[in-house]
Design an enzyme around this catalytic site. Structure first.
Site, PDB file in Angstrom:
ATOM      1  N   HIS A   1      64.417 -29.235  11.079  1.00 19.02           N
ATOM      2  CA  HIS A   1      63.184 -28.525  10.777  1.00 19.02           C
ATOM      3  C   HIS A   1      63.772 -27.079  10.471  1.00 19.02           C
ATOM      4  O   HIS A   1      63.456 -26.003  10.869  1.00 19.02           O
ATOM      5  CB  HIS A   1      62.169 -28.199  11.779  1.00 19.02           C
ATOM      6  CG  HIS A   1      61.687 -29.521  12.424  1.00 19.02           C
ATOM      7  ND1 HIS A   1      61.104 -29.642  13.608  1.00 19.02           N
ATOM      8  CD2 HIS A   1      61.646 -30.929  11.977  1.00 19.02           C
ATOM      9  CE1 HIS A   1      60.624 -30.811  13.964  1.00 19.02           C
ATOM     10  NE2 HIS A   1      61.014 -31.524  13.004  1.00 19.02           N
TER      11      HIS A   1
ATOM     12  N   TYR B   1      70.237 -23.534  20.505  1.00 17.16           N
ATOM     13  CA  TYR B   1      68.803 -24.378  20.883  1.00 17.16           C
ATOM     14  C   TYR B   1      67.744 -23.415  21.451  1.00 17.16           C
ATOM     15  O   TYR B   1      66.842 -23.619  20.823  1.00 17.16           O
ATOM     16  CB  TYR B   1      69.181 -25.326  21.929  1.00 17.16           C
ATOM     17  CG  TYR B   1      68.122 -26.577  22.340  1.00 17.16           C
ATOM     18  CD1 TYR B   1      68.249 -27.693  21.572  1.00 17.16           C
ATOM     19  CD2 TYR B   1      67.318 -26.344  23.123  1.00 17.16           C
ATOM     20  CE1 TYR B   1      67.187 -28.557  21.685  1.00 17.16           C
ATOM     21  CE2 TYR B   1      66.359 -27.238  23.442  1.00 17.16           C
ATOM     22  CZ  TYR B   1      66.295 -28.391  22.834  1.00 17.16           C
ATOM     23  OH  TYR B   1      65.418 -29.363  22.959  1.00 17.16           O
TER      24      TYR B   1
ATOM     25  N   GLU C   1      56.719 -35.756  20.179  1.00 21.87           N
ATOM     26  CA  GLU C   1      57.550 -35.541  18.962  1.00 21.87           C
ATOM     27  C   GLU C   1      58.253 -36.938  18.654  1.00 21.87           C
ATOM     28  O   GLU C   1      59.098 -37.506  19.355  1.00 21.87           O
ATOM     29  CB  GLU C   1      58.339 -34.233  19.022  1.00 21.87           C
ATOM     30  CG  GLU C   1      58.810 -33.869  17.662  1.00 21.87           C
ATOM     31  CD  GLU C   1      59.442 -32.442  17.345  1.00 21.87           C
ATOM     32  OE1 GLU C   1      59.698 -31.779  18.355  1.00 21.87           O
ATOM     33  OE2 GLU C   1      59.369 -31.918  16.202  1.00 21.87           O
TER      34      GLU C   1
ATOM     35  N   HIS D   1      68.160 -33.967  24.932  1.00 23.51           N
ATOM     36  CA  HIS D   1      68.956 -33.934  24.012  1.00 23.51           C
ATOM     37  C   HIS D   1      70.349 -33.335  24.860  1.00 23.51           C
ATOM     38  O   HIS D   1      70.127 -32.279  25.482  1.00 23.51           O
ATOM     39  CB  HIS D   1      68.615 -32.543  23.206  1.00 23.51           C
ATOM     40  CG  HIS D   1      67.475 -33.030  22.210  1.00 23.51           C
ATOM     41  ND1 HIS D   1      67.305 -34.048  21.031  1.00 23.51           N
ATOM     42  CD2 HIS D   1      66.077 -32.543  22.165  1.00 23.51           C
ATOM     43  CE1 HIS D   1      66.211 -34.344  20.597  1.00 23.51           C
ATOM     44  NE2 HIS D   1      65.388 -33.381  21.167  1.00 23.51           N
TER      45      HIS D   1
ATOM     46  N   ASP E   1      62.708 -31.831  26.223  1.00 22.84           N
ATOM     47  CA  ASP E   1      63.434 -30.877  25.599  1.00 22.84           C
ATOM     48  C   ASP E   1      64.081 -29.722  26.185  1.00 22.84           C
ATOM     49  O   ASP E   1      65.038 -28.949  25.618  1.00 22.84           O
ATOM     50  CB  ASP E   1      62.310 -30.399  24.135  1.00 22.84           C
ATOM     51  CG  ASP E   1      62.056 -31.190  23.067  1.00 22.84           C
ATOM     52  OD1 ASP E   1      62.907 -32.068  22.919  1.00 22.84           O
ATOM     53  OD2 ASP E   1      61.185 -30.910  22.372  1.00 22.84           O
TER      54      ASP E   1
ATOM     55  N   HIS F   1      58.058 -28.525  24.604  1.00 26.32           N
ATOM     56  CA  HIS F   1      58.162 -27.841  23.081  1.00 26.32           C
ATOM     57  C   HIS F   1      56.606 -27.948  22.331  1.00 26.32           C
ATOM     58  O   HIS F   1      56.431 -27.430  21.692  1.00 26.32           O
ATOM     59  CB  HIS F   1      59.094 -28.753  22.308  1.00 26.32           C
ATOM     60  CG  HIS F   1      59.045 -28.279  20.969  1.00 26.32           C
ATOM     61  ND1 HIS F   1      59.638 -29.205  19.991  1.00 26.32           N
ATOM     62  CD2 HIS F   1      59.047 -27.090  20.526  1.00 26.32           C
ATOM     63  CE1 HIS F   1      59.609 -28.634  18.894  1.00 26.32           C
ATOM     64  NE2 HIS F   1      59.398 -27.428  19.076  1.00 26.32           N
TER      65      HIS F   1
ATOM     66  N   ASP G   1      61.222 -37.568  17.644  1.00 28.01           N
ATOM     67  CA  ASP G   1      62.628 -37.778  18.011  1.00 28.01           C
ATOM     68  C   ASP G   1      62.621 -38.389  19.192  1.00 28.01           C
ATOM     69  O   ASP G   1      63.385 -38.991  19.958  1.00 28.01           O
ATOM     70  CB  ASP G   1      63.574 -36.619  17.887  1.00 28.01           C
ATOM     71  CG  ASP G   1      62.808 -35.388  18.750  1.00 28.01           C
ATOM     72  OD1 ASP G   1      61.576 -35.449  18.747  1.00 28.01           O
ATOM     73  OD2 ASP G   1      63.451 -34.235  19.119  1.00 28.01           O
TER      74      ASP G   1
ATOM     75  N   HIS H   1      57.159 -36.409  26.110  1.00 25.28           N
ATOM     76  CA  HIS H   1      56.944 -35.776  24.820  1.00 25.28           C
ATOM     77  C   HIS H   1      56.604 -36.635  23.687  1.00 25.28           C
ATOM     78  O   HIS H   1      57.418 -37.730  23.275  1.00 25.28           O
ATOM     79  CB  HIS H   1      58.325 -34.848  24.548  1.00 25.28           C
ATOM     80  CG  HIS H   1      57.954 -33.860  23.573  1.00 25.28           C
ATOM     81  ND1 HIS H   1      56.913 -33.378  22.992  1.00 25.28           N
ATOM     82  CD2 HIS H   1      59.101 -33.239  22.674  1.00 25.28           C
ATOM     83  CE1 HIS H   1      57.424 -32.628  21.953  1.00 25.28           C
ATOM     84  NE2 HIS H   1      58.648 -32.456  21.676  1.00 25.28           N
TER      85      HIS H   1
HETATM   86 FE1  FEO Z   1      60.051 -31.354  20.619  1.00 21.87          FE
HETATM   87 FE2  FEO Z   1      63.156 -33.114  20.792  1.00 21.87          FE
HETATM   88  O1  FEO Z   1      61.344 -32.707  20.121  1.00 21.87           O
END
Ligand code: FEO
Length: 406
Positions: free
Chosen positions: A24, A192, A80, A225, A164, A145, A82, A78
């Site tokens: 993004h 990050y 999202e 991550h 996240d 997030h 990913d 989460h």
């Molecule tokens: Fe908010 Fe790693 O996604």
């Protein structure tokens, strides 16, 4: 295939994305990982999934440990994509007994996948789910997030699955904080936070206070991550504490773009003024620095000075891009000022000041504008601007009140 065990019976089963270079608008130059975790207990539990394109990699790691059909519960920390992109395929294969998510997660999962018949089990902060020898407890972490985000804590192992939060985008074969280059780790965790979390600093502050009040012992933090914090999980929570309080490092950044090098000459003179007053600085020419690397340095910088010539009654596109990006992340508590050359209309400085005013940053100088090419006297004005920024920053860091002049 080597198994990665975090604690007895708890495995990393995620995927490594060596290819991605953009998240993004954030340059993920070192790739990333999508972490998922498998807990072997009476109820076998999968914590999060991965991007759809990496589902087979995750399933391969799970198969290396157990038959995926034996998974009883899936926790969705989460929504999202990913972390949940692979979920429909996993649910179809595993047929879980429970799909554990927050209230907002339930809503968002329905809005993403439209599967009313999935076995949702909605949890809120403080709720617990026993999986046999272990108990999972949940903390909603809205806006860290997304509104649906939550943490999952394993009491018996003092292990926090933080989704996240506390992560970084870095593809590595190593899985733990004590196995990787500490300098790169610092850079990537800073990057990050700067590019994803800065906007949510008030929520981070509240969450850290809440976790402290709960007095949860934390031996390990496993984000979705990057690396798992097993050696020093307090290191990353200390960093988050500093960042969410907008603590700065006493340095300045001179961020500029230039058309025919006039604004670049002005930038160098501004830097001279900063240096003359003892404020160390870094120059970022936007033609060779990605917005997300500039934002990384801006997170901890005490002062930001922006230089841009005027093009078509406005800023050059790269400066507009950077300021718009930074405005979305809402950094706070910084001294700022602007400068730039122009040909005939000269609105860039005014437009930059307007954006910085919207951000409620402290503009310590009305700005320097020079028509066409700066002469020696113009450059002296730029040096003075640098000096003013340095003095204002030093006063601000000493706790004095510094008011905006624009
Ligand atoms: Fe908010 Fe790693 O996604």
């Amino acid at each position: 295939m080597k198994k990665t065990e975090l604690a007895k019976g708890i495995y990393w089963v995620g995927a490594i994305d060596w290819l991605t270079r953009d998240f993004h608008g954030y340059s993920t130059n070192r790739g990333t990982t999508y972490n998922a975790y498998l807990i072997i207990d009476e109820k076998i539990t999968l914590i999060d999934t991965v991007k759809e394109a990496y589902r087979s990699e995750m399933m391969h790691r799970i198969r290396n440990i157990i038959d995926p059909k034996k998974i009883d519960y899936i926790v969705v920390n989460h929504v999202e994509l990913d972390h949940s992109g692979g979920l429909p395929g996993v649910v179809a294969e595993v047929q879980p007994e429970k799909l554990i998510c927050s209230k907002m997660g339930h809503k968002a999962l329905l809005q993403h996948f439209h599967q009313e018949d999935w076995p949702f089990h909605v949890v809120g902060t403080g709720d617990e789910v026993s999986i046999g020898q272990r108990t999972l407890s949940f903390i909603e972490t809205r806006m860290l997030h997304w509104p649906d985000s939550m943490f999952c804590y394993v009491k018996e192992d003092a292990l926090l699955f933080s989704n996240d939060a506390f992560g970084e985008h870095w593809a590595t074969s190593e899985r733990f904080d004590d196995e990787v280059d500490p300098g790169i780790l610092t850079y990537e965790t800073t990057k990050y936070y700067a590019n994803i979390i800065t906007l949510y600093s008030p929520q981070v502050k509240k969450l850290l206070a809440q976790v402290e009040e709960m007095q949860l012992p934390i031996k390990m933090i496993a984000p979705d991550h990057g690396v798992i914090w097993r050696k020093d999980p307090a290191r990353i929570t200390r960093d988050y504490q500093r960042w969410c309080n907008y603590e700065t490092n006493g340095r300045a950044l001179v961020i500029y773009d230039t058309m025919w090098e006039s604004t670049q000459k002005m930038a160098k003179a501004v830097a001279e003024g900063l240096h003359a007053e003892g404020l160390e600085y870094t120059m970022f020419d936007l033609s060779v620095n990605h917005r997300s690397d500039v934002m990384t340095a801006a997170l901890e910088a005490s002062a930001l000075v922006f230089g841009c010539p005027t093009l078509n009654n406005g800023m050059l596109p790269r400066m507009a891009d950077y300021l718009y990006y930074m405005k979305g992340l809402r950094p706070a508590k910084k001294i700022v000022a602007c400068f730039g050359s122009y040909g005939w209309s000269g609105e860039a400085v005014k437009h930059m000041n307007e954006m910085l005013n919207d951000l409620k940053l402290t503009i310590c100088h009305p700005g320097v504008r020079v028509q066409y090419v700066p002469n020696h006297s113009h450059l002296r004005e730029c040096v003075e601007l640098g000096r003013t920024v340095a003095k204002s920053t030093q006063a601000f860091l000493a706790g004095e009140t510094v008011d905006s002049v624009v």
